[in-house]
Design a protein around this motif. Sequence first.
Motif, PDB file in Angstrom:
ATOM      1  N   LEU A  38      76.000  14.589 -81.633  1.00 19.85           N
ATOM      2  CA  LEU A  38      75.562  15.363 -80.477  1.00 19.85           C
ATOM      3  C   LEU A  38      74.111  14.992 -80.226  1.00 19.85           C
ATOM      4  O   LEU A  38      73.269  15.117 -81.118  1.00 19.85           O
ATOM      5  CB  LEU A  38      75.692  16.867 -80.754  1.00 19.85           C
ATOM      6  N   PHE A  39      73.808  14.521 -79.041  1.00 14.49           N
ATOM      7  CA  PHE A  39      72.473  14.058 -78.704  1.00 14.49           C
ATOM      8  C   PHE A  39      71.738  15.146 -77.935  1.00 14.49           C
ATOM      9  O   PHE A  39      72.191  15.579 -76.880  1.00 14.49           O
ATOM     10  CB  PHE A  39      72.560  12.766 -77.886  1.00 14.49           C
ATOM     11  N   VAL A  40      70.587  15.590 -78.464  1.00 17.35           N
ATOM     12  CA  VAL A  40      69.812  16.668 -77.844  1.00 17.35           C
ATOM     13  C   VAL A  40      68.361  16.250 -77.679  1.00 17.35           C
ATOM     14  O   VAL A  40      67.854  15.412 -78.420  1.00 17.35           O
ATOM     15  CB  VAL A  40      69.887  17.977 -78.665  1.00 17.35           C
ATOM     16  N   SER A  41      67.704  16.844 -76.694  1.00 15.69           N
ATOM     17  CA  SER A  41      66.284  16.601 -76.438  1.00 15.69           C
ATOM     18  C   SER A  41      65.677  17.882 -75.891  1.00 15.69           C
ATOM     19  O   SER A  41      66.302  18.563 -75.073  1.00 15.69           O
ATOM     20  CB  SER A  41      66.118  15.467 -75.428  1.00 15.69           C
ATOM     21  N   PRO A  42      64.446  18.211 -76.320  1.00 17.71           N
ATOM     22  CA  PRO A  42      63.828  19.451 -75.830  1.00 17.71           C
ATOM     23  C   PRO A  42      63.499  19.414 -74.334  1.00 17.71           C
ATOM     24  O   PRO A  42      63.733  20.371 -73.634  1.00 17.71           O
ATOM     25  CB  PRO A  42      62.572  19.600 -76.667  1.00 17.71           C
ATOM     26  N   ASN A  43      62.963  18.311 -73.838  1.00 17.37           N
ATOM     27  CA  ASN A  43      62.564  18.271 -72.433  1.00 17.37           C
ATOM     28  C   ASN A  43      62.777  16.911 -71.780  1.00 17.37           C
ATOM     29  O   ASN A  43      63.523  16.788 -70.828  1.00 17.37           O
ATOM     30  CB  ASN A  43      61.079  18.641 -72.282  1.00 17.37           C
ATOM     31  N   THR A  44      62.129  15.908 -72.285  1.00 15.96           N
ATOM     32  CA  THR A  44      62.018  14.619 -71.617  1.00 15.96           C
ATOM     33  C   THR A  44      63.345  13.981 -71.233  1.00 15.96           C
ATOM     34  O   THR A  44      63.542  13.590 -70.092  1.00 15.96           O
ATOM     35  CB  THR A  44      61.230  13.625 -72.495  1.00 15.96           C
TER      36      THR A  44
END
Length: 113
Positions: A38-44
């Motif tokens: 599962l690929f997650v990022s806070p903002n960018t």
Amino acid sequence: MKKFLKIIAFAAIFPAFLAGCKAPVAQQSGKEDIAYLLFVSPNTYAGKKVTVSLDNQKPFSVQVVKEKKSKRKGTQYGVKTGARHIKVSYEGKTLYNKKIFISTQEVKQIILP
């Protein structure tokens, strides 16, 4: 009279014989030998598509999910279990390049900047 008693005795015991006979039931053999990424990022990179290469094989695109403090939802990508080399890039820039170990039915979160 003896035949009658034998029939009654047999009728009383017969259901016990049937109780020991069961229909065949499909057996469960265990968990599937697959893990998930599962690929997650806070903002960018949240909401964008990035390119992923596993063990230097043909790259594929994945959707990045916004990281939240609540329950994470998103597309989970099934991969083989064991030691895997993962390289994630976006427009030619390498975001993640590591060797990881994932076990059966594990959901490994790849956290991008």
